[in-house]
Design a protein around this motif. Structure first.
Motif, mmCIF file in Angstrom:
data_model
loop_
_atom_site.group_PDB
_atom_site.id
_atom_site.type_symbol
_atom_site.label_atom_id
_atom_site.label_comp_id
_atom_site.label_asym_id
_atom_site.label_seq_id
_atom_site.Cartn_x
_atom_site.Cartn_y
_atom_site.Cartn_z
ATOM 1 N N TRP A 79 0.790 -1.229 0.000
ATOM 2 C CA TRP A 79 0.000 0.000 0.000
ATOM 3 C C TRP A 79 0.825 1.283 0.000
ATOM 4 N N GLY A 80 2.033 1.212 0.528
ATOM 5 C CA GLY A 80 2.810 2.452 0.678
ATOM 6 C C GLY A 80 2.332 3.267 1.866
ATOM 7 N N LEU A 81 1.390 2.712 2.629
ATOM 8 C CA LEU A 81 0.892 3.434 3.795
ATOM 9 C C LEU A 81 0.394 2.460 4.841
ATOM 10 N N PHE A 82 0.223 2.942 6.054
ATOM 11 C CA PHE A 82 -0.307 2.104 7.117
ATOM 12 C C PHE A 82 -0.949 2.965 8.193
ATOM 13 N N LEU A 83 -1.734 2.316 9.034
ATOM 14 C CA LEU A 83 -2.406 3.007 10.133
ATOM 15 C C LEU A 83 -1.695 2.638 11.426
ATOM 16 N N PRO A 84 -1.116 3.614 12.110
ATOM 17 C CA PRO A 84 -0.531 3.247 13.399
ATOM 18 C C PRO A 84 -1.642 3.080 14.416
ATOM 19 N N GLY A 85 -1.610 1.995 15.190
ATOM 20 C CA GLY A 85 -2.589 1.849 16.275
ATOM 21 C C GLY A 85 -2.357 3.071 17.134
ATOM 22 N N PHE A 86 -3.259 4.035 17.119
ATOM 23 C CA PHE A 86 -2.844 5.377 17.485
ATOM 24 C C PHE A 86 -3.144 5.887 18.882
ATOM 25 N N LEU A 87 -4.392 5.865 19.252
ATOM 26 C CA LEU A 87 -4.744 6.606 20.454
ATOM 27 C C LEU A 87 -3.895 6.206 21.648
ATOM 28 N N SER A 88 -3.826 4.913 21.870
ATOM 29 C CA SER A 88 -3.064 4.469 23.031
ATOM 30 C C SER A 88 -1.596 4.830 22.840
ATOM 31 N N VAL A 218 -9.518 4.412 1.570
ATOM 32 C CA VAL A 218 -8.837 4.249 2.847
ATOM 33 C C VAL A 218 -9.940 4.349 3.909
ATOM 34 N N PRO A 219 -10.082 3.335 4.746
ATOM 35 C CA PRO A 219 -11.213 3.353 5.672
ATOM 36 C C PRO A 219 -11.099 4.467 6.711
ATOM 37 N N VAL A 220 -12.249 4.887 7.197
ATOM 38 C CA VAL A 220 -12.272 5.886 8.261
ATOM 39 C C VAL A 220 -12.102 5.153 9.584
ATOM 40 N N VAL A 221 -11.055 5.485 10.298
ATOM 41 C CA VAL A 221 -10.850 4.889 11.614
ATOM 42 C C VAL A 221 -10.815 6.054 12.598
ATOM 43 N N PRO A 222 -11.831 6.171 13.470
ATOM 44 C CA PRO A 222 -11.862 7.333 14.361
ATOM 45 C C PRO A 222 -10.571 7.469 15.158
ATOM 46 N N ASN A 223 -10.116 8.688 15.292
ATOM 47 C CA ASN A 223 -8.905 9.028 16.056
ATOM 48 C C ASN A 223 -7.630 8.398 15.524
ATOM 49 N N ALA A 224 -7.664 7.927 14.300
ATOM 50 C CA ALA A 224 -6.454 7.280 13.796
ATOM 51 C C ALA A 224 -5.620 8.253 12.971
ATOM 52 N N LEU A 225 -4.377 7.957 12.871
ATOM 53 C CA LEU A 225 -3.503 8.661 11.949
ATOM 54 C C LEU A 225 -3.227 7.716 10.802
ATOM 55 N N LEU A 226 -2.746 8.284 9.721
ATOM 56 C CA LEU A 226 -2.328 7.472 8.594
ATOM 57 C C LEU A 226 -0.915 7.923 8.271
ATOM 58 N N ILE A 227 -0.024 6.991 8.031
ATOM 59 C CA ILE A 227 1.333 7.376 7.672
ATOM 60 C C ILE A 227 1.617 6.886 6.265
#
Ligand SMILES: O=C(O)CCC(=O)C(=O)O
Ligand SMILES: [Fe+2]
Length: 317
Positions: A79-88, A218-227
């Motif tokens: 993908w060239g991108l990923f979602l960091p498990g973010f809030l925590s 790219v799915p909407v993930v509340p409070n997530a960042l995308l890198i």
């Protein structure tokens, strides 16, 4: 990207937000050609965009971190991108930051020369800065892991960000659009940065990524960042990591916002593949050398024309 370059603007377009408030139908110059019509909903995903646990990634060398690194590798290859498990993660990084010794924290001080107040930095009035520092903490962690993944010295990428490196924030606002099938929010492009952190709207989708000729939401993930990787990373990694082409589609019902942080190098530096990743036999050099500021000025011109500046430095096979 704050490189001091002045742009000749042929015609100043109206502010889209104003336009959207006043005219019900977008004017013709906003309509894309037949072949570029966005499918408002992307195709079903071959596999989800991985969520990477950054704290596992940063764990000392054990099986957990090796497994997470492998996951990161495949996320970037596919993908060239990923979602960091973010809030925590942010909570952890925040805590980690405050737990640092005072002299470490003061490296980020909001006082220059001990007495001049800056808007950003660690100190008594630390409003905007906290997120900025956290973003950078996350960015440097990711850059360290990417270097490792590519077999480079861990500090390889982080060390390239000297004090003249540019961090550039963009706040995107996409008004509601009654013709989403004809109008894009943002044209297909890849980022001119080395790495980009996007805080996407937590309720409205719109960002799409191109993979093997197919657009995916790219799915909407509340409070997530995308890198996501930028062209700088594609070039420095000699093409081992790809800077994904992405775009934003509009939405007839809802407006959408996003906040994007681009991490780019000192405009005076040269951008080129890491010598360690060039092998004349196995993996010849894929990109020619170019000054960052020339790259970025080419970036805006090619973006306006709907092409990619990275293609201009690609070596022919
Ligand atoms: O709005 C988004 O989700 C992405 C924006 C973007 O790709 C950009 O500003 O470069
Ligand atoms: Fe982008």
């Amino acid at each position: 990207m704050g490189d001091g370059h002045e742009w000749k603007i042929v015609k100043i377009p109206p502010i889209v937000q104003e336009l959207a408030a006043n005219v019900p139908e977008p004017p013709s110059q906003y309509m894309v050609g037949e072949q570029d019509r966005p499918a408002i909903t992307g195709s079903g995903m071959p596999e989800p965009i991985p969520v990477i646990d950054l704290s596992r990634l940063s764990a000392s060398d054990d099986d957990d971190s090796a497994a997470e690194l492998a996951k990161l590798h495949s996320a970037l290859e596919n993908w060239g991108l990923f979602l960091p498990g973010f809030l925590s993660e942010v909570m952890k990084v925040t805590r980690g930051f405050y737990e640092l010794p005072l002299e470490e924290k003061q490296k980020y001080s909001n006082l220059a020369n001990g007495n001049e107040f800056k808007h950003e930095g660690y100190g008594n009035d630390m409003v905007v800065s906290e997120k900025q520092i956290l973003d950078w903490e996350i960015t440097s962690l990711v850059l360290t892991r990417l270097a490792k993944l590519l077999g480079l010295r861990e500090g390889y990428f982080v060390d390239m960000f000297d004090e003249d490196a540019t961090t550039y924030a963009r706040f995107n606002y996409y008004p509601r659009c009654l013709r989403p099938e004809d109008v894009l929010g943002l044209k297909p492009h890849s980022d001119g940065s080395v790495i980009t952190i996007v805080s996407v709207d937590d309720a409205v989708s719109g960002l799409q990524v191109l993979r093997q000729g197919v657009w995916y939401d790219v799915p909407v993930v509340p409070n997530a960042l995308l890198i996501n990787m930028g062209d700088g990373m594609e070039i420095m990694s000699n093409g081992l990591l790809k800077s994904p082409v992405h775009r934003v589609v509009t939405n007839a019902e809802r407006e959408r916002v996003s906040v994007v942080m681009f991490y780019a190098l000192d405009p005076e530096k040269e951008l080129e593949p890491a010598p360690e990743l060039v092998d004349d036999e196995k993996r010849p050099r894929q990109y020619a050398k170019m000054k960052i500021k020339d790259y970025l000025s080419g970036f805006y011109e090619t973006f306006a024309r709907g092409t990619r500046v990275i293609n201009t430095v690609k070596m022919s096979e």
